[in-house]
Write a protein that holds these residues in place. Sequence first.
Motif, short mmCIF file in Angstrom:
data_model
loop_
_atom_site.label_atom_id
_atom_site.label_comp_id
_atom_site.label_asym_id
_atom_site.label_seq_id
_atom_site.Cartn_x
_atom_site.Cartn_y
_atom_site.Cartn_z
N LEU A 126 0.83 -1.21 0.00
CA LEU A 126 0.00 0.00 0.00
C LEU A 126 0.86 1.26 0.00
N LEU A 127 1.89 1.25 0.82
CA LEU A 127 2.77 2.42 0.89
C LEU A 127 3.55 2.60 -0.40
N LEU A 128 4.01 1.50 -0.99
CA LEU A 128 4.74 1.59 -2.27
C LEU A 128 3.83 2.13 -3.36
N THR A 129 2.57 1.70 -3.38
CA THR A 129 1.61 2.21 -4.37
C THR A 129 1.42 3.70 -4.18
N SER A 130 1.32 4.15 -2.94
CA SER A 130 1.16 5.57 -2.66
C SER A 130 2.37 6.38 -3.12
N ILE A 131 3.57 5.86 -2.83
CA ILE A 131 4.79 6.56 -3.24
C ILE A 131 4.90 6.60 -4.76
N ASN A 132 4.56 5.49 -5.42
CA ASN A 132 4.64 5.46 -6.89
C ASN A 132 3.63 6.41 -7.50
N GLY A 133 2.43 6.50 -6.89
CA GLY A 133 1.44 7.46 -7.38
C GLY A 133 1.94 8.89 -7.21
N PHE A 134 2.60 9.13 -6.09
CA PHE A 134 3.21 10.44 -5.85
C PHE A 134 4.22 10.76 -6.95
N ASN A 135 5.07 9.77 -7.30
CA ASN A 135 6.06 9.99 -8.36
C ASN A 135 5.39 10.25 -9.70
N THR A 136 4.32 9.49 -9.99
CA THR A 136 3.61 9.68 -11.26
C THR A 136 3.03 11.09 -11.35
N GLU A 137 2.47 11.56 -10.24
CA GLU A 137 1.92 12.92 -10.23
C GLU A 137 3.00 13.96 -10.48
N LEU A 138 4.16 13.77 -9.86
CA LEU A 138 5.27 14.71 -10.07
C LEU A 138 5.71 14.72 -11.53
N THR A 139 5.80 13.52 -12.12
CA THR A 139 6.23 13.43 -13.52
C THR A 139 5.21 14.09 -14.45
N GLU A 140 3.92 13.90 -14.15
CA GLU A 140 2.88 14.52 -14.98
C GLU A 140 2.94 16.04 -14.90
N LYS A 141 3.23 16.55 -13.71
CA LYS A 141 3.33 18.00 -13.56
C LYS A 141 4.54 18.52 -14.34
N ARG A 142 5.65 17.79 -14.28
CA ARG A 142 6.82 18.21 -15.06
C ARG A 142 6.50 18.18 -16.55
N ASP A 143 5.87 17.08 -17.02
CA ASP A 143 5.55 16.96 -18.44
C ASP A 143 4.55 18.02 -18.87
N LYS A 144 3.63 18.39 -17.96
CA LYS A 144 2.66 19.42 -18.29
C LYS A 144 3.35 20.77 -18.50
N ALA A 145 4.35 21.04 -17.66
CA ALA A 145 5.11 22.29 -17.82
C ALA A 145 5.83 22.30 -19.16
N TYR A 146 6.40 21.14 -19.54
CA TYR A 146 7.07 21.05 -20.84
C TYR A 146 6.06 21.25 -21.97
N SER A 147 4.88 20.63 -21.82
CA SER A 147 3.85 20.75 -22.86
C SER A 147 3.36 22.19 -22.99
N ASN A 148 3.19 22.87 -21.83
CA ASN A 148 2.78 24.28 -21.88
C ASN A 148 3.80 25.12 -22.62
N LEU A 149 5.07 24.78 -22.45
CA LEU A 149 6.13 25.52 -23.15
C LEU A 149 6.01 25.31 -24.66
N ASP A 150 5.78 24.07 -25.07
CA ASP A 150 5.63 23.80 -26.51
C ASP A 150 4.43 24.55 -27.08
N LYS A 151 3.33 24.57 -26.32
CA LYS A 151 2.13 25.27 -26.79
C LYS A 151 2.37 26.77 -26.89
N ALA A 152 3.06 27.32 -25.88
CA ALA A 152 3.34 28.76 -25.89
C ALA A 152 4.22 29.13 -27.07
N LYS A 153 5.21 28.30 -27.37
CA LYS A 153 6.09 28.55 -28.52
C LYS A 153 5.30 28.49 -29.82
N LYS A 154 4.43 27.50 -29.94
CA LYS A 154 3.64 27.35 -31.15
C LYS A 154 2.71 28.55 -31.34
N THR A 155 2.05 28.95 -30.24
CA THR A 155 1.15 30.11 -30.32
C THR A 155 1.91 31.37 -30.73
#
Length: 622
Positions: free
Chosen positions: A127-156
Amino acid sequence: MSSELSIGNEIKDGHKETYKWVLNNIKWLSELEAFYRDRAKLEKEYSEKLTHLAKEYFGKKSASTVSLSVGDMPTTTPGSLEAASLVAWNEVLSQTEMISKDHNQLSQEFEFQVADQIVALSKKCELLLTSINGFNTELTEKRDKAYSNLDKAKKTYDEKCVQMESARAKQTKTSSDKARRKADEREHEMNIAKNHYLITISQANRIKDKYYFQDVPEVLDLLQDLHESRTRVMNSIWISAGAVEREMNKRIDSRLTTVDSVVSQNKANLDTTMFVKHNLKEWKEPPDFQYVPSSVWHDDEHFVVPSNIELQDLKVRLAKAQQLYDQMNSFSQSEISGLSSLNKQKKEIKAQENVDAQSLLALLTKYTNVVSSYTSHETFKVEAEVEIESIQNNVAEEHDLNTEDIDLSNLRKKSGVFNRFKKSLTISSDKKSTHQDGGDAVSVLSSESKAKHHNRFSLFKGRDRAQSSASGASEVTSSNMNSIQDSSEHNKNRVLFQYQKQDNDEVSVSPGNAISLLTADSGSGWTRIKNDSTGEAGLVPTSYIEINEKPRSSAPRAPPPRKSGNAARTVKALFDYEAQGDDEISIRQGDLISVLKADDGSGWTYGELNGQKGLFPTNYCQ
């Protein structure tokens, strides 16, 4: 976690291999459980089968020695070396062979006092490992979202530059006042897009730094804490098994003392030391994002504020960022003492001579939940802080950035592409536990602010990390901003926040509603959707929803420039186009248009249709 060694400090960006290593050791618990349950059965059949079972598990241990000692992807192989836990396990098996004749009466004790405890430990760790892995997934998604926002801003930004050039060329051709006004509007739009692009660059850089120097190390340390706590609990179970055997049969006391001696040498950090030694690798920080100029317009990274239009856009952004920062700062002040208290308790438990591993696991679970919430909240605070720094540090002093005249509660939609604003976010009280959308909280870092994140962050760890700054970059925020997790697949559209429509052309949505994309956001901050749950269609703020489906095929929104060339005498319209000025003509799909003057590179052709002459988009025809 041991004070001498930290996986988060030693192995950079190493979640994948560390996670697999911890997972291997948690899965290994199922082997231990199976061993003791099988052993309990074999106690009734006495020594021969018990000896056979011990040999069987010797083989299993040999097969998994590498993965349990150094993980699945070590940079160097361990050779014949085994992790300290495996050495202890080896001794347990050896002593089991020696005392097999004395264990017939221990079947019940092994079932209830050993095997069941391993099952309980395994479930807690999973249970704890699942929670930690979910935490890591959320962090990665936030990082990727920032990268995606940058690509969108450049395109715009590139699109706005192209539109500006097209409007300028058209103005040169027609010399009308309307064309001149359109060219001015396109220039303002382009300037706003550039400012947004610059802000997004710095935001992506800050999120990148935070991810690699703060978030990933925190995840790795949580995995390390989990593994070492699991080792401590497993040690206590082994000791308990030995104690039961000694109680039931004094004749095997000397053999179990040997087992205890080896197990007691299995310090929680020994496995970690071996894992780190065999997984060290060269790692280079990903480079910072840099401003990439448009090939047709701006050629430097400076903000452009030539008129009140760009200044007003920056002031609205500044007001929103200040409001978000104040909210996050308020949350952090109320939550930081709680997290500090948890960390203090964790240190006190670890400092005990006989560590209560069960209490430590329970505390670690609570700590993981709080620190996961904190890390998510801090991302929004960082975005707001950096946006404030970006605007204040990069807009010339002669421009008034006072936001007292900005009323976020009364911003309304206005006509025009570059001046559309909506009322401030009105999230209902029962939805305040969800994340604010970070779309407007973009930023440009000062060198001092960025430097803070190049050290490992932790207000709560006893290792080398950056201290909390007065700006609050390392403060804990409230759980009010936990992100919404949708149980559906990631490729589905979803509603992030509740929105109540304000005008007739809008539509109300709530989290959980099914939505379909009708018209994508063209830069106005609004998206046209259909609320499949209510059957209504209309506009909603883009930041209130997440669109993952591709927009439906439609005519291009604006003609990009096309190289000049010899036009045909007649061309056929591929899409409908409504004239937007006296110098243009309307066309319908299938119309045959006579070309009077070919496209000169501006993206427009001069032609005649049904006796009317005027300009039409070149790429609307073939």
